[in-house]
Design a protein around this motif. Sequence first.
Motif, PDB file in Angstrom:
ATOM      1  N   GLN A  74      -7.352   8.727  -3.961  1.00 19.43           N
ATOM      2  CA  GLN A  74      -6.811   7.249  -3.945  1.00 19.43           C
ATOM      3  C   GLN A  74      -5.444   7.225  -3.226  1.00 19.43           C
ATOM      4  N   HIS A 104      -0.299   7.213  -7.451  1.00 21.93           N
ATOM      5  CA  HIS A 104      -1.304   8.365  -6.800  1.00 21.93           C
ATOM      6  C   HIS A 104      -0.660   9.604  -6.586  1.00 21.93           C
ATOM      7  N   LYS A 145      -6.882   6.872   0.316  1.00 21.21           N
ATOM      8  CA  LYS A 145      -7.289   5.666   0.751  1.00 21.21           C
ATOM      9  C   LYS A 145      -6.192   4.598   0.970  1.00 21.21           C
ATOM     10  N   ASP A 146      -5.253   4.568   0.249  1.00 21.80           N
ATOM     11  CA  ASP A 146      -4.138   3.608   0.439  1.00 21.80           C
ATOM     12  C   ASP A 146      -3.342   3.761   1.564  1.00 21.80           C
ATOM     13  N   LEU A 168       0.700  -1.303   0.054  1.00 20.37           N
ATOM     14  CA  LEU A 168      -0.059   0.034  -0.094  1.00 20.37           C
ATOM     15  C   LEU A 168       0.812   1.358  -0.141  1.00 20.37           C
ATOM     16  N   THR A 197       2.511   1.937  -3.487  1.00 15.97           N
ATOM     17  CA  THR A 197       1.643   2.415  -4.295  1.00 15.97           C
ATOM     18  C   THR A 197       0.813   3.590  -4.286  1.00 15.97           C
ATOM     19  N   ALA A 198       0.686   4.002  -3.212  1.00 14.40           N
ATOM     20  CA  ALA A 198       0.040   5.427  -2.836  1.00 14.40           C
ATOM     21  C   ALA A 198       1.307   6.443  -3.282  1.00 14.40           C
TER      22      ALA A 198
END
Length: 139
Positions: free
Chosen positions: A102, A85, A105-106, A77, A80-81
């Motif tokens: 997004q 994003h 959220k991550d 996570l 990925t963030a």
Amino acid sequence: MDVLVLIGRVLFAALFLGSAFAHMTQSRAMAAYASSRGVLAPVPAVFGSGVLLLAGGLSVLLGIWPDLGALLLVVFLVPTALLMHGFWKETDAQARQMEMVQFQKDLALAGAALMLFGFIARTGSDLGLTVTGPLFDLR
């Protein structure tokens, strides 16, 4: 309380297992998107992130070292963030807002996974309804 934690684990893991399935079945499209976001070696990155999602999600769901599974989800996570994003790079206001949502959220899911890790590692084998106890002991 064991049943409530089990329900929470099922609901939490379902998101990641669904995403793992998408990583494995739509890897070409996901690699193209990852490439557009500047990810180096997007095909291996998509495969590796799919493996993290699958291993972490199954671990949390089945209760096989679920604390380790929660950490694997954090490992997925946070990068990925940051990589996928980057709202701060967007010039279009609508795209910036979407990427910020997004990103947040991550990070929120990473926080929840860290809390799950701490809860499981602290509770130990008293948690119940798991196949194994935690790998880590924070007592």
